[in-house]
Design a protein around this motif. Sequence first.
Motif, PDB file in Angstrom:
ATOM      1  N   PRO A 227       0.832  -1.209   0.000  1.00 15.51           N
ATOM      2  CA  PRO A 227       0.000   0.000   0.000  1.00 15.51           C
ATOM      3  C   PRO A 227       0.867   1.260   0.000  1.00 15.51           C
ATOM      4  CG  PRO A 227      -0.882  -1.591   1.552  1.00 15.51           C
ATOM      5  CD  PRO A 227       0.418  -2.161   1.050  1.00 15.51           C
ATOM      6  N   LEU A 230       2.115   2.311  -3.354  1.00 20.08           N
ATOM      7  CA  LEU A 230       1.061   2.903  -4.187  1.00 20.08           C
ATOM      8  C   LEU A 230       0.766   4.345  -3.765  1.00 20.08           C
ATOM      9  CD1 LEU A 230      -1.227  -0.250  -4.395  1.00 20.08           C
ATOM     10  CD2 LEU A 230      -0.205   0.876  -6.363  1.00 20.08           C
ATOM     11  N   ALA A 234       1.275   7.686  -5.953  1.00 18.12           N
ATOM     12  CA  ALA A 234       0.218   8.695  -6.115  1.00 18.12           C
ATOM     13  C   ALA A 234       0.790  10.086  -5.866  1.00 18.12           C
ATOM     14  CB  ALA A 234      -0.928   8.402  -5.154  1.00 18.12           C
ATOM     15  N   LEU A 237       3.072  11.090  -8.766  1.00 16.78           N
ATOM     16  CA  LEU A 237       2.275  11.384  -9.961  1.00 16.78           C
ATOM     17  C   LEU A 237       1.662  12.776  -9.810  1.00 16.78           C
ATOM     18  CD1 LEU A 237       1.613   9.720 -12.463  1.00 16.78           C
ATOM     19  CD2 LEU A 237      -0.477   8.962 -11.358  1.00 16.78           C
ATOM     20  N   GLN A 243       4.217   9.226 -15.767  1.00 17.63           N
ATOM     21  CA  GLN A 243       4.156   7.775 -15.631  1.00 17.63           C
ATOM     22  C   GLN A 243       4.142   7.083 -16.988  1.00 17.63           C
ATOM     23  OE1 GLN A 243       0.753   6.721 -16.283  1.00 17.63           O
ATOM     24  NE2 GLN A 243       0.516   4.765 -15.258  1.00 17.63           N
ATOM     25  N   GLN A 244       3.505   7.713 -17.979  1.00 17.08           N
ATOM     26  CA  GLN A 244       3.446   7.110 -19.312  1.00 17.08           C
ATOM     27  C   GLN A 244       4.833   6.954 -19.919  1.00 17.08           C
ATOM     28  OE1 GLN A 244       0.770   5.790 -21.434  1.00 17.08           O
ATOM     29  NE2 GLN A 244       0.401   5.564 -19.260  1.00 17.08           N
ATOM     30  N   VAL A 247       6.620   4.018 -18.087  1.00 15.14           N
ATOM     31  CA  VAL A 247       6.116   2.701 -18.487  1.00 15.14           C
ATOM     32  C   VAL A 247       6.569   2.370 -19.910  1.00 15.14           C
ATOM     33  CG1 VAL A 247       4.000   1.467 -19.073  1.00 15.14           C
ATOM     34  CG2 VAL A 247       4.156   2.709 -16.914  1.00 15.14           C
TER      35      VAL A 247
ATOM     36  N   GLY B 218      -5.097  -0.960 -16.753  1.00  9.68           N
ATOM     37  CA  GLY B 218      -4.056  -1.818 -17.318  1.00  9.68           C
ATOM     38  C   GLY B 218      -2.914  -1.965 -16.338  1.00  9.68           C
ATOM     39  N   SER B 219      -3.282  -2.260 -15.077  1.00  9.73           N
ATOM     40  CA  SER B 219      -2.283  -2.375 -14.013  1.00  9.73           C
ATOM     41  C   SER B 219      -1.461  -1.094 -13.890  1.00  9.73           C
ATOM     42  CB  SER B 219      -1.360  -3.569 -14.263  1.00  9.73           C
ATOM     43  OG  SER B 219      -0.585  -3.816 -13.112  1.00  9.73           O
ATOM     44  N   PHE B 220      -2.155   0.041 -13.889  1.00 10.69           N
ATOM     45  CA  PHE B 220      -1.524   1.353 -13.698  1.00 10.69           C
ATOM     46  C   PHE B 220      -0.514   1.667 -14.791  1.00 10.69           C
ATOM     47  CE2 PHE B 220      -2.438  -0.662  -9.593  1.00 10.69           C
ATOM     48  CZ  PHE B 220      -3.504   0.127  -9.223  1.00 10.69           C
ATOM     49  N   GLN B 221      -0.729   1.102 -15.970  1.00  7.84           N
ATOM     50  CA  GLN B 221       0.161   1.419 -17.089  1.00  7.84           C
ATOM     51  C   GLN B 221      -0.537   2.303 -18.116  1.00  7.84           C
ATOM     52  OE1 GLN B 221       2.222  -1.906 -18.779  1.00  7.84           O
ATOM     53  NE2 GLN B 221       3.314  -2.315 -16.890  1.00  7.84           N
ATOM     54  N   ASN B 222      -1.864   2.378 -18.090  1.00  4.59           N
ATOM     55  CA  ASN B 222      -2.562   3.207 -19.075  1.00  4.59           C
ATOM     56  C   ASN B 222      -2.443   4.682 -18.717  1.00  4.59           C
ATOM     57  OD1 ASN B 222      -3.313   0.805 -20.161  1.00  4.59           O
ATOM     58  ND2 ASN B 222      -5.451   0.898 -19.508  1.00  4.59           N
ATOM     59  N   SER B 223      -2.684   5.516 -19.725  1.00  3.10           N
ATOM     60  CA  SER B 223      -2.529   6.953 -19.508  1.00  3.10           C
ATOM     61  C   SER B 223      -3.634   7.514 -18.619  1.00  3.10           C
ATOM     62  CB  SER B 223      -2.512   7.683 -20.846  1.00  3.10           C
ATOM     63  OG  SER B 223      -3.696   7.402 -21.549  1.00  3.10           O
ATOM     64  N   THR B 225      -4.287   6.508 -15.677  1.00  3.57           N
ATOM     65  CA  THR B 225      -3.898   6.328 -14.274  1.00  3.57           C
ATOM     66  C   THR B 225      -3.757   7.680 -13.566  1.00  3.57           C
ATOM     67  OG1 THR B 225      -2.661   4.383 -14.956  1.00  3.57           O
ATOM     68  CG2 THR B 225      -2.217   5.224 -12.751  1.00  3.57           C
ATOM     69  N   THR B 226      -4.445   7.832 -12.441  1.00  5.55           N
ATOM     70  CA  THR B 226      -4.408   9.095 -11.704  1.00  5.55           C
ATOM     71  C   THR B 226      -3.831   8.852 -10.307  1.00  5.55           C
ATOM     72  OG1 THR B 226      -6.599   8.619 -10.850  1.00  5.55           O
ATOM     73  CG2 THR B 226      -6.487   9.991 -12.825  1.00  5.55           C
ATOM     74  N   PRO B 227      -3.384   9.926  -9.639  1.00  2.00           N
ATOM     75  CA  PRO B 227      -2.965   9.770  -8.243  1.00  2.00           C
ATOM     76  C   PRO B 227      -4.085   9.139  -7.408  1.00  2.00           C
ATOM     77  CG  PRO B 227      -2.304  11.926  -9.047  1.00  2.00           C
ATOM     78  CD  PRO B 227      -3.136  11.299 -10.131  1.00  2.00           C
ATOM     79  N   LEU B 230      -4.294   5.417  -7.597  1.00  2.00           N
ATOM     80  CA  LEU B 230      -3.217   4.755  -6.854  1.00  2.00           C
ATOM     81  C   LEU B 230      -3.494   4.767  -5.351  1.00  2.00           C
ATOM     82  CD1 LEU B 230      -0.239   6.169  -8.936  1.00  2.00           C
ATOM     83  CD2 LEU B 230      -0.752   3.753  -8.690  1.00  2.00           C
ATOM     84  N   THR B 231      -4.021   5.877  -4.826  1.00  2.00           N
ATOM     85  CA  THR B 231      -4.325   5.883  -3.386  1.00  2.00           C
ATOM     86  C   THR B 231      -5.503   4.956  -3.094  1.00  2.00           C
ATOM     87  OG1 THR B 231      -5.576   7.916  -3.691  1.00  2.00           O
ATOM     88  CG2 THR B 231      -3.400   8.156  -2.797  1.00  2.00           C
ATOM     89  N   ALA B 233      -6.108   2.217  -4.708  1.00  2.00           N
ATOM     90  CA  ALA B 233      -5.524   0.875  -4.757  1.00  2.00           C
ATOM     91  C   ALA B 233      -4.774   0.578  -3.464  1.00  2.00           C
ATOM     92  CB  ALA B 233      -4.593   0.757  -5.961  1.00  2.00           C
ATOM     93  N   ALA B 234      -4.064   1.576  -2.946  1.00  2.00           N
ATOM     94  CA  ALA B 234      -3.337   1.395  -1.684  1.00  2.00           C
ATOM     95  C   ALA B 234      -4.315   1.035  -0.571  1.00  2.00           C
ATOM     96  CB  ALA B 234      -2.577   2.673  -1.338  1.00  2.00           C
ATOM     97  N   LEU B 237      -5.592  -2.529  -1.086  1.00  2.00           N
ATOM     98  CA  LEU B 237      -4.536  -3.494  -0.779  1.00  2.00           C
ATOM     99  C   LEU B 237      -4.417  -3.635   0.738  1.00  2.00           C
ATOM    100  CD1 LEU B 237      -2.576  -5.081  -2.561  1.00  2.00           C
ATOM    101  CD2 LEU B 237      -0.913  -3.265  -2.275  1.00  2.00           C
TER     102      LEU B 237
END
Lengths: 401, 401
Positions: A227, A230, A234, A237, A243-244, A247, B218-223, B225-227, B230-231, B233-234, B237
Amino acid sequence: MSEITPKQQFVSLISNAKKILLLSHENPDADAIGSLLGLLIVLRRLKKEAIAICPDDLPSNLQFLPFASMLKKDLENQDLVINIDCGNVALDKLGYKMEDHTLKIVVKTLQGSLKKENLSVFLTAEDYDVVIVLDAPDLERISYFYQEHPELFYRSVVVNIDHHPTNTYFGKVNLVDLTATSTSEILIGLIEALEKEEKLIDKAVAHCLLAGIIGDTGSFQNSNTTPKSLTCAAQLLAAGADQQQIVQNLFKTKSLSTLRLWGRVLQQIQEDRQLRFVLGRANKTDFQESNAKEEEISGVIDELLRSLPDYDLVILLSEKEKGVAGSLRAINPTVDCLEIAKTFGGGGHRGAAGFLVKEGSIEEVAQQVVAKVREYQAKRLGLNLVPNSTPPVISSEKPTS
Amino acid sequence: MSEITPKQQFVSLISNAKKILLLSHENPDADAIGSLLGLLIVLRRLKKEAIAICPDDLPSNLQFLPFASMLKKDLENQDLVINIDCGNVALDKLGYKMEDHTLKIVVKTLQGSLKKENLSVFLTAEDYDVVIVLDAPDLERISYFYQEHPELFYRSVVVNIDHHPTNTYFGKVNLVDLTATSTSEILIGLIEALEKEEKLIDKAVAHCLLAGIIGDTGSFQNSNTTPKSLTCAAQLLAAGADQQQIVQNLFKTKSLSTLRLWGRVLQQIQEDRQLRFVLGRANKTDFQESNAKEEEISGVIDELLRSLPDYDLVILLSEKEKGVAGSLRAINPTVDCLEIAKTFGGGGHRGAAGFLVKEGSIEEVAQQVVAKVREYQAKRLGLNLVPNSTPPVISSEKPTS
């Protein structure tokens, strides 16, 4: 009175230091370079005379990082020192002159002669107040730099910032956090501790540190993802990390030769369904026809072959200059790849191991490895193999549906 | 007095509702199923009579989600309603009896006859207080369920929870957040708003919602993805979601037939270096020899072919039952794939487009597509193509190094 924490020691050391040297390990990855550059930018911002050294070439997939060109492979402006052991020789005087870009030094003697053997020559680095070693479990990982400049590590305060469980606590100050995914993650808190009015984690610093976290967590796909990693991501970011771009550079860049080589491997996959393993191989012709270098084979096992849920383990053999290289990966986590790799003089971990067989053709090595894996799997799965049967052959046929 | 927010409306609706129906879209992805199951578990915990319907088969890579077996494809216990338009016919009486599991209904008339055409038969669902539609931009995406049960959407309060920019705000209450990566991400805040003493986001709920976020980013690989993602997801998790299981099922599961098919495609990649594009293809033989189904081709373009930094776009042609299917992806973001796909009657976006050509062999389609792409790229790059030259041939040779 409470004891001073390593973090407070770090802040106080940096505040008082003027000249700071940053180092990371050989074969640098995104965390090594990301943490090196992130901290370098911060220290320069704090008006420190900081330099960062990576004792290896910068991998091409990390050259996108900001200020990557500021990394050095070794110290510059080193002083040359010549020591002459004079023994009983009585010296008269020393003279020198420049002649056509040649500095000529003459040591005249009164009695006796100096010999070439009495001379020792070395380079000496200027002193640094603090040497910060990033992402290296021990000083040996700094490779030739440590061997050539051992004096630096005695004369300066060494700070050891790392997350590897094998860390030897070699520093005067040790900021080792085994729960962190990466050294870059540890740096976030340390850099924040250095902040006064101004925020230090700007866009460039955030970009470097996020590259380290994404690299070491495999883009948050590895089992070490926490956690905290992540929430750190965040924060970075939000601070402007791209990030793009990270990756893209770390995971989504492949050459046509790599894809062609992987194609040849995938098309020839052989399987043993009963004993639940697959074998991929790349021989010299495969490398030549796809115009691929030896190292281009490496990703195919982790990115693709390991994704087969119906098998227990996967083997990849490739015919290289030095011999036949083997990689083993456990798909079923109860398989011990290291045990198999050791039979062929290799090493590694339970989940991922490798070996190099210097003698024999790839066909011969394949037969030996397949026989060993069959034996290992038969025992594991409680199946009987017919003893003294013909050499094992595994199927690369189109499976019957 | 301040107006009540959609979130407050949602909380009040759920508090007062007894029977709740959850729906998501056809061709469900991880976010559709993750949000459906996550909210279902929460509502059951709140002692609601909740059921969740996904109007499609559950994809095999999502069957690992907790309580996935509770998903239904349609309503159960529906009532059969027979309407008879009697017009001028005078009725006498209605009788019925059961005979060997057959219900026999007799409608006797006094004068005139009823005809079969006067009969209409349909199923009627029980009423729900609230219908919550998840991850669907409009009601058409709920497919046959909406067509067969339109009355449900008039008789119940419809809540629309979604993140797609094309959302039509079809609900009575619309919780549409275009900045969210996923519907699962939106649900976190909504579920927290439902909490009283007890935490509602337990391990199972967290697992479902994290699957949605990981799937849609896409597992935080797509464009996208925002902060915030991620929080979130944290948080999930930390609440006990098993990220490894999610990643394994969503991204790291491939069959041997898929890898063999991809191998055949990769080995045959053709390139036009000057006009900066590559062409991959899979014909009927490739599918047959690798024992792969048509849909197994799809991942190779996004997972591998798109990773070639030295080219501007990539084309994948595959010979399918219905014709030759083409996929186009922009590697250089200034390329407009949609413009090319439209020439062949296709659709999509600038970055990713596709088409289906029903007539002609894969060779013929390849020639047409290559000609079109050459023309498009020549114009874009300001290069001259020799007009009326021989049909374009692109190289699949080993590149000269």
